[in-house]
Design an enzyme around this catalytic site. Structure first.
Site, short mmCIF file in Angstrom:
data_model
loop_
_atom_site.label_atom_id
_atom_site.label_comp_id
_atom_site.label_asym_id
_atom_site.label_seq_id
_atom_site.Cartn_x
_atom_site.Cartn_y
_atom_site.Cartn_z
N ARG A 29 36.87 20.30 41.79
CA ARG A 29 36.05 21.48 41.56
C ARG A 29 35.07 21.27 40.41
O ARG A 29 35.44 20.80 39.35
CB ARG A 29 36.93 22.68 41.27
CG ARG A 29 37.66 23.11 42.53
CD ARG A 29 38.61 24.23 42.29
NE ARG A 29 38.96 24.84 43.58
CZ ARG A 29 40.09 25.46 43.84
NH1 ARG A 29 40.99 25.58 42.91
NH2 ARG A 29 40.31 25.96 45.02
N SER A 145 56.56 38.35 53.91
CA SER A 145 55.28 38.10 53.26
C SER A 145 54.25 37.61 54.29
O SER A 145 54.53 36.70 55.08
CB SER A 145 55.50 37.03 52.17
OG SER A 145 54.30 36.63 51.58
N SER A 197 40.44 38.40 51.30
CA SER A 197 39.10 38.16 50.75
C SER A 197 38.43 36.90 51.27
O SER A 197 37.25 36.71 51.01
CB SER A 197 39.18 38.08 49.24
OG SER A 197 39.69 36.84 48.84
N HIS A 225 41.05 43.50 46.46
CA HIS A 225 39.68 43.43 47.00
C HIS A 225 39.24 44.75 47.63
O HIS A 225 38.28 44.79 48.40
CB HIS A 225 39.54 42.28 47.99
CG HIS A 225 39.63 40.96 47.31
ND1 HIS A 225 38.55 40.37 46.67
CD2 HIS A 225 40.69 40.14 47.11
CE1 HIS A 225 38.95 39.23 46.12
NE2 HIS A 225 40.23 39.07 46.37
N THR A 253 43.64 44.75 40.58
CA THR A 253 43.06 44.10 39.41
C THR A 253 42.05 45.03 38.76
O THR A 253 41.48 45.89 39.42
CB THR A 253 42.35 42.78 39.81
OG1 THR A 253 41.84 42.16 38.62
CG2 THR A 253 41.18 43.01 40.75
N LYS A 256 37.80 42.83 39.22
CA LYS A 256 36.84 42.65 40.30
C LYS A 256 35.92 43.88 40.37
O LYS A 256 35.07 44.02 39.50
CB LYS A 256 37.58 42.28 41.58
CG LYS A 256 38.14 40.84 41.44
CD LYS A 256 39.08 40.34 42.50
CE LYS A 256 39.57 38.94 42.12
NZ LYS A 256 40.67 38.46 42.94
N THR A 286 51.20 39.77 24.56
CA THR A 286 50.37 40.73 23.84
C THR A 286 49.61 41.61 24.83
O THR A 286 49.11 41.12 25.83
CB THR A 286 49.37 39.98 22.94
OG1 THR A 286 50.13 39.19 22.02
CG2 THR A 286 48.47 40.93 22.16
N THR A 371 42.01 26.43 49.57
CA THR A 371 41.81 27.88 49.58
C THR A 371 41.78 28.41 51.02
O THR A 371 42.28 29.49 51.31
CB THR A 371 40.51 28.25 48.83
OG1 THR A 371 40.55 27.63 47.54
CG2 THR A 371 40.37 29.74 48.64
C1 PLP Z 1 41.93 37.65 42.42
C2 PLP Z 1 43.18 38.07 43.14
C3 PLP Z 1 44.36 38.40 42.42
C4 PLP Z 1 44.45 38.17 40.95
O1 PLP Z 1 43.75 39.12 40.21
P1 PLP Z 1 43.20 38.68 38.77
O2 PLP Z 1 43.05 39.95 38.03
O3 PLP Z 1 41.92 37.94 39.01
O4 PLP Z 1 44.24 37.78 38.16
C5 PLP Z 1 45.42 38.92 43.11
N1 PLP Z 1 45.39 39.10 44.45
C6 PLP Z 1 44.31 38.76 45.17
C7 PLP Z 1 44.31 38.97 46.64
C8 PLP Z 1 43.18 38.22 44.54
O5 PLP Z 1 42.13 37.84 45.25
#
Ligand code: PLP
Length: 415
Positions: A29, A145, A197, A225, A253, A256, A286, A371
């Site tokens: 990468r 899963s 995604s 996502h 998250t 994003k 932390t 990926t």
């Molecule tokens: C990016 C992602 C995560 C992780 O989230 P981050 O806040 O970036 O660590 C978890 N699940 C999926 C499906 C993701 O694409």
């Protein structure tokens, strides 16, 4: 690593071999060095290896709505830094429970119509910590899963060490077969995502919830996502589909569509309390800086109140899909805001992405194995409301030229 006698272990070669292996598999990468420019999203300034600079349009950001540069978010962060300083100063238990984290958890819980929410350092940590801890809290838990679940879910499921079954991606018949084969009285959990995604497809939430009820399983949904992007207030696909109550644990998250950083789960108070009490990845770290949680809180409040952002986002994605298809570019059949374009070869994929960048100032990262599976290498575009018609024209024109130049397969215009 200083020079060592030949009789001792050669660390340098071992590290070099591991890198060479990645390189020989075509998946070494190279990161793009970008400086995002406040107020100019989705533009950024790229610095090349030789130090020279180039303005680029970013076409693969997960800051789907540009909230990372929204004035309301930036102002909230600046105010919080001014009032409280930089860091949280401790773990949640030892002086690090900041007021903005508490307020954010309350906001997130109400967004998803749950009793409670719990913040983590990232979405990755939220998934890893929660899924591994659930297996400690519920001995004998059997996890079902989806085959295309994110690496962070897989890590949590593996680290929990319990029984697990992988069902074929979005295949509810296969899921039901596996559920039916497990002991009726065993604790069970179905772990899946709403928007996947890399392909841009969306799971059947209602169908999965119905199976969970029939077989007595908990549902664990990753809406990473989808949060901010789907549903009347942006609470995700579960809100869009009217099934918020059927999801036991939602994981998201803040990095994003919300545009900042961090992750969280939302669930019944007793579930959150148990995870809070047992999850090592929550306890021994932390807590997030107050400016991050204040920024995320401002972002969530803005997203809830602005459905027109979600409409504009969907419109841009639909327009880009249509424009690429009209040019014969093989857009994969995504039903979401993700616009994946099939290339099917890692060398071509990297070459096209390099040429888009150097010759056209268009930045889209090639998505190669591991990926996505070999033979399905692709470019993955994530248009935002700020990608205007002129940017789309330039992108379609560049793709058209490169598809001819590299002689990559097209799709008939009618398809
Ligand atoms: C990016 C992602 C995560 C992780 O989230 P981050 O806040 O970036 O660590 C978890 N699940 C999926 C499906 C993701 O694409």
């Amino acid at each position: 690593m200083s020079e060592r006698s030949a009789a001792l272990f050669d660390y340098k070669s071992a590290f070099q071999n591991s890198v060479d292996q990645v390189r020989s598999e075509g998946r070494y990468r190279v990161f793009a060095d970008l400086k995002r420019v406040r107020g100019q999203f989705p533009k950024a300034v790229r610095r090349r290896a030789d130090g020279s600079e180039q303005e680029v349009v970013v076409w693969c950001s997960n800051d789907y709505l540009g909230m990372g540069q929204h004035p309301a978010v930036i102002e909230a962060m600046q105010v919080e830094v001014g009032e409280t300083g930089a860091g949280a100063g401790g773990t949640r238990n030892i002086s690090g429970t900041t007021r903005s984290a508490v307020d954010l958890e309350a906001e997130l819980a109400s967004w998803h119509q749950k009793e409670a929410a719990l913040l983590f350092t990232s979405g990755y940590v939220a998934n890893e910590a929660t899924l591994s801890t659930l297996q400690k809290i519920l001995p004998g838990l059997i996890i079902f899963s989806d085959a295309l679940n994110h690496a962070s879910m897989i890590a949590g499921i593996r680290n929990g060490g319990g029984e697990r079954h992988i069902f074929r991606h979005n295949d509810l018949e296969h899921l039901e077969e596996l559920l039916a084969a497990a002991p009726a009285d065993a604790p069970k959990l179905i772990a899946f995502e709403s928007v996947y995604s890399m392909d841009g497809d969306i799971a059947d939430l209602a169908g999965t919830i119905a199976l969970a009820r029939k077989y007595g399983a908990l549902t664990y949904l990753d809406e990473v996502h989808a949060v901010g992007l789907y549903g009347a207030t942006g609470a995700g696909v579960a809100e869009r589909d009217g099934v918020l109550g059927g999801i036991d644990i939602v994981e998201c998250t803040l990095g994003k569509a919300i545009g900042v950083m961090g992750g969280y789960i939302a669930a019944d108070a007793v579930i959150v309390d148990a995870v809070r009490s047992w999850a090592s990845g929550f306890i021994f770290t932390t807590s997030l800086p107050p400016a991050l949680t204040a920024g995320a809180l401002a972002s969530v409040r803005h997203l809830k109140a602005h459905p027109e952002l979600r409409a504009a986002h969907q419109e841009r994605a639909a327009t880009l899909k249509r424009r690429l298809a009209e040019a014969g570019i093989p857009v994969l059949p995504s039903v979401s805001h993700i616009v994946p374009v099939h290339v099917g070869n890692p060398v071509h994929c990297k070459l096209i992405s390099d040429m888009l960048l150097e010759d056209f100032g268009i930045y889209v990262q090639p998505i190669n194995y591991p990926t996505v599976p070999k033979g399905t290498e692709r470019l993955r575009f994530t248009p935002s409301p700020d990608h205007d018609d002129g940017m789309i024209d330039k992108l379609v024109d560049a793709m058209d030229k490169l598809w001819s130049h590299c002689n990559v397969a097209r799709r008939p215009v009618a398809a």
